[in-house]
Design a protein around this motif. Structure first.
Motif, PDB file in Angstrom:
ATOM      1  N   GLU A  97     -18.977  -5.952   4.695  1.00 25.88           N
ATOM      2  CA  GLU A  97     -18.569  -6.632   3.464  1.00 25.88           C
ATOM      3  C   GLU A  97     -17.850  -5.660   2.528  1.00 25.88           C
ATOM      4  O   GLU A  97     -16.835  -5.986   1.908  1.00 25.88           O
ATOM      5  N   PHE A  98     -18.369  -4.464   2.457  1.00 24.04           N
ATOM      6  CA  PHE A  98     -17.777  -3.416   1.609  1.00 24.04           C
ATOM      7  C   PHE A  98     -16.349  -3.108   2.081  1.00 24.04           C
ATOM      8  O   PHE A  98     -15.421  -3.003   1.266  1.00 24.04           O
ATOM      9  N   LEU A  99     -16.166  -2.982   3.391  1.00 23.41           N
ATOM     10  CA  LEU A  99     -14.824  -2.685   3.917  1.00 23.41           C
ATOM     11  C   LEU A  99     -13.885  -3.859   3.651  1.00 23.41           C
ATOM     12  O   LEU A  99     -12.720  -3.676   3.298  1.00 23.41           O
ATOM     13  N   ARG A 100     -14.425  -5.068   3.794  1.00 28.21           N
ATOM     14  CA  ARG A 100     -13.597  -6.267   3.591  1.00 28.21           C
ATOM     15  C   ARG A 100     -13.094  -6.324   2.144  1.00 28.21           C
ATOM     16  O   ARG A 100     -11.897  -6.503   1.901  1.00 28.21           O
TER      17      ARG A 100
ATOM     18  N   ARG B 166     -10.511  -3.572   1.424  1.00 26.32           N
ATOM     19  CA  ARG B 166      -9.209  -3.935   1.972  1.00 26.32           C
ATOM     20  C   ARG B 166      -8.508  -4.968   1.086  1.00 26.32           C
ATOM     21  O   ARG B 166      -7.345  -4.826   0.730  1.00 26.32           O
ATOM     22  N   ASP B 167      -9.250  -6.001   0.689  1.00 29.23           N
ATOM     23  CA  ASP B 167      -8.640  -7.060  -0.117  1.00 29.23           C
ATOM     24  C   ASP B 167      -8.124  -6.503  -1.442  1.00 29.23           C
ATOM     25  O   ASP B 167      -7.025  -6.841  -1.881  1.00 29.23           O
TER      26      ASP B 167
ATOM     27  N   ARG C 150      -4.927  -4.418  -0.717  1.00 28.20           N
ATOM     28  CA  ARG C 150      -3.783  -5.291  -0.365  1.00 28.20           C
ATOM     29  C   ARG C 150      -3.270  -6.015  -1.616  1.00 28.20           C
ATOM     30  O   ARG C 150      -2.059  -6.111  -1.831  1.00 28.20           O
ATOM     31  N   ASN C 151      -4.186  -6.482  -2.455  1.00 29.63           N
ATOM     32  CA  ASN C 151      -3.768  -7.192  -3.671  1.00 29.63           C
ATOM     33  C   ASN C 151      -3.075  -6.270  -4.658  1.00 29.63           C
ATOM     34  O   ASN C 151      -2.419  -6.723  -5.579  1.00 29.63           O
ATOM     35  N   ASN C 152      -3.276  -4.962  -4.461  1.00 29.51           N
ATOM     36  CA  ASN C 152      -2.645  -4.007  -5.369  1.00 29.51           C
ATOM     37  C   ASN C 152      -1.511  -3.237  -4.712  1.00 29.51           C
ATOM     38  O   ASN C 152      -1.160  -2.140  -5.121  1.00 29.51           O
ATOM     39  N   GLY C 153      -0.953  -3.839  -3.676  1.00 31.45           N
ATOM     40  CA  GLY C 153       0.305  -3.331  -3.118  1.00 31.45           C
ATOM     41  C   GLY C 153       0.173  -2.316  -2.007  1.00 31.45           C
ATOM     42  O   GLY C 153       1.183  -1.747  -1.566  1.00 31.45           O
ATOM     43  N   PHE C 154      -1.044  -2.047  -1.520  1.00 34.16           N
ATOM     44  CA  PHE C 154      -1.188  -1.055  -0.453  1.00 34.16           C
ATOM     45  C   PHE C 154      -0.747  -1.649   0.886  1.00 34.16           C
ATOM     46  O   PHE C 154      -1.291  -2.653   1.338  1.00 34.16           O
ATOM     47  N   LYS C 155       0.243  -1.008   1.506  1.00 30.29           N
ATOM     48  CA  LYS C 155       0.784  -1.558   2.759  1.00 30.29           C
ATOM     49  C   LYS C 155       0.326  -0.754   3.980  1.00 30.29           C
ATOM     50  O   LYS C 155       0.628  -1.105   5.115  1.00 30.29           O
TER      51      LYS C 155
END
Ligand code: XUL
Ligand code: CO
Length: 442
Positions: free
Chosen positions: A216-219, A222-223, A226-231
């Motif tokens: 859950e922590f990794l999920r 990641r979210d 991703r929401n902050n522009g990390f590609k």
């Protein structure tokens, strides 16, 4: 403006250049020739060599038995921001003299952790502003960033897998800040190494619950990224033990199984460290092969262990046989998924000269470059690929092919065996292959 832009820490050492294997200059590359094309790619692009901020600029030589031995000149100021800027100046001077383009960091390698999350946030903001200037000046950036969720005593029972929610939340805050910093600095990837994610005793551990918390922590990490522009790619760095008795990311197979179990395998790949592989009773080649088989070979932490010691000695790589076998796997799988070669290695405690940092990294880069050249020849111009293909050739046609295509059932195998009168004992040719490799190492 940089802190001490006039100050030179590594005085008298100029940029390290490729001079070829006959050069007598210890401050030159004998094999690492960044622009040389090997297997269709520049050497520097095969490797993306990176310096580990923690070992090279934060290490002091202290060990559980003794005080620091390495009193480096950038480590003098009592003021955290001033000290961090001095360290950055030394780091960027070193990395650019080496001719490398990347570094890897933990949040609190960059600047000392504050007493509160708020203070740490402020410090990370100030030092990352400064690092951005240094990065621009030198054309260097992070291969990956990570959060040190293992040194602070609050993590003694784990970070993401701590049995207390408040500590899990604190680890979350720390990872958020480390992600913010990595994104701001243009880091290519982000690593999770779970030194405290595991147990000291199963008697007081609910393993199932802890694994679910970790997923859950990794999920949510990641979210957020991703929401902050990390590609970039997230990496899990397996290690079987040390500091915990048992760590949940024990080895590559365990970590891949975990990621697949929780549907995280698209965003997460594996960062394989040589000495972690050997601690898990595997070879480095084994760990790389397991990752490559599943397209999960993200990056590597380059170092080597010690045959006599059972712990993570993190010595600089110079075992040509080990790195050649590794480069064969890496080349065959067309390189890393987003990552590169990070020297997660440290000077010995009694290597106390500033120039030792150069000797260590030059040796590491030359070891990998030399291995790349040998591995390329072994794959493109030796009998090894042919021997391997021949070994499996009964699956290229006839019933073997039908089996691979899923067209035979168990009764079919029974019938085929029923008709077979003789079996051959075909040689595995191990010694021949070993000799071919040995004869290519030059
Ligand atoms: C510890 C180790 C770490 C990770 C990053 O053995 O390898 O330095 O690479 O946390
Ligand atoms: Co590592």
């Amino acid at each position: 403006m940089t802190n001490n832009s006039k100050k030179e820490y590594f005085k008298g050492i100029r940029n390290i250049n490729y001079e070829g294997r006959d050069s007598k200059n210890p401050f030159s590359y004998k094999f690492y020739n960044p622009e040389q094309i090997v297997a269709g790619k520049k050497m520097k692009d095969h490797f993306k060599f990176s310096v580990a901020y923690w070992h090279s600029f934060c290490g002091t030589g202290a060990d559980p038995f003794g005080a620091p031995t390495q009193n480096f000149p950038w480590d003098k100021s009592q003021d955290p921001l001033h000290a961090a800027k001095d360290k950055a100046d030394a780091a960027f001077e070193f990395i650019s003299k080496m001719g490398f383009d990347y570094y890897c960091f933990h949040d609190y390698d960059l600047i000392q952790e504050g007493k509160s999350i708020k203070e740490s946030e402020k410090r990370l903001k100030l030092i990352s502003d400064y690092l951005l200037l240094k990065q621009k000046e030198h054309g260097i950036k992070p291969l990956w960033g990570t959060a040190n969720c293992f040194s602070n005593p609050v993590y003694m029972n784990g970070a993401a897998t701590n049995p207390e929610f408040d500590i899990v939340a604190r680890a979350g805050a720390q990872v958020k800040l480390a992600l913010d910093t990595t994104i701001k600095l243009g880091g290519l990837n982000y690593v999770f190494w779970g030194g405290r994610e595991g147990y000291l005793s199963l008697l007081n551990t609910d393993m199932k619950r802890e694994l679910e918390h970790m997923a859950e922590f990794l999920r949510i990490s990641r979210d957020y990224a991703r929401n902050n522009g990390f590609k970039g790619t997230f990496f899990i760095e397996p290690k079987p033990m040390e500091p915990s008795k048992h760590q949940y990311d024990f080895d590559t197979a365990t970590a891949i199984g975990f990621l697949k179990n929780y549907g995280l395998e698209k965003d997460f790949k594996i960062n394989i460290e040589v000495n972690h592989a050997t601690l898990a009773q595997h070879t480095f080649q084994h760990e790389l092969t397991v990752a490559a088989n599943d397209d999960m070979l993200g990056s590597i932490d380059a170092n080597r262990g010690d045959y006599q010691n059972g712990w993570d000695t993190d010595q600089f790589p110079n075992n040509l046989q080990e790195t050649t076998l590794a480069m064969m796997v890496i080349l065959k799988s067309s390189g890393f998924k987003g990552g590169g070669v990070n020297f997660d290695a440290k000077l010995r405690r009694n290597s106390t000269d500033l120039e030792d940092l150069f000797h260590a990294h030059i040796g590491g880069a030359d070891t990998f470059a030399r291995s790349l050249l040998i591995a390329d020849k072994l794959l493109s111009n030796s009998k090894i690929p042919e021997i391997l293909a021949k070994r499996y050739s009964t699956f290229d046609k006839g019933n073997g092919k039908l089996f691979e295509q899923g067209e035979l059932n168990l009764v079919d195998l029974f019938k085929i065996a029923y008709e077979t009168e003789k079996y051959s004992l075909k040689s595995g040719k191990q010694e021949l292959i070993e000799n071919i490799i040995f004869n290519h190492i030059n």
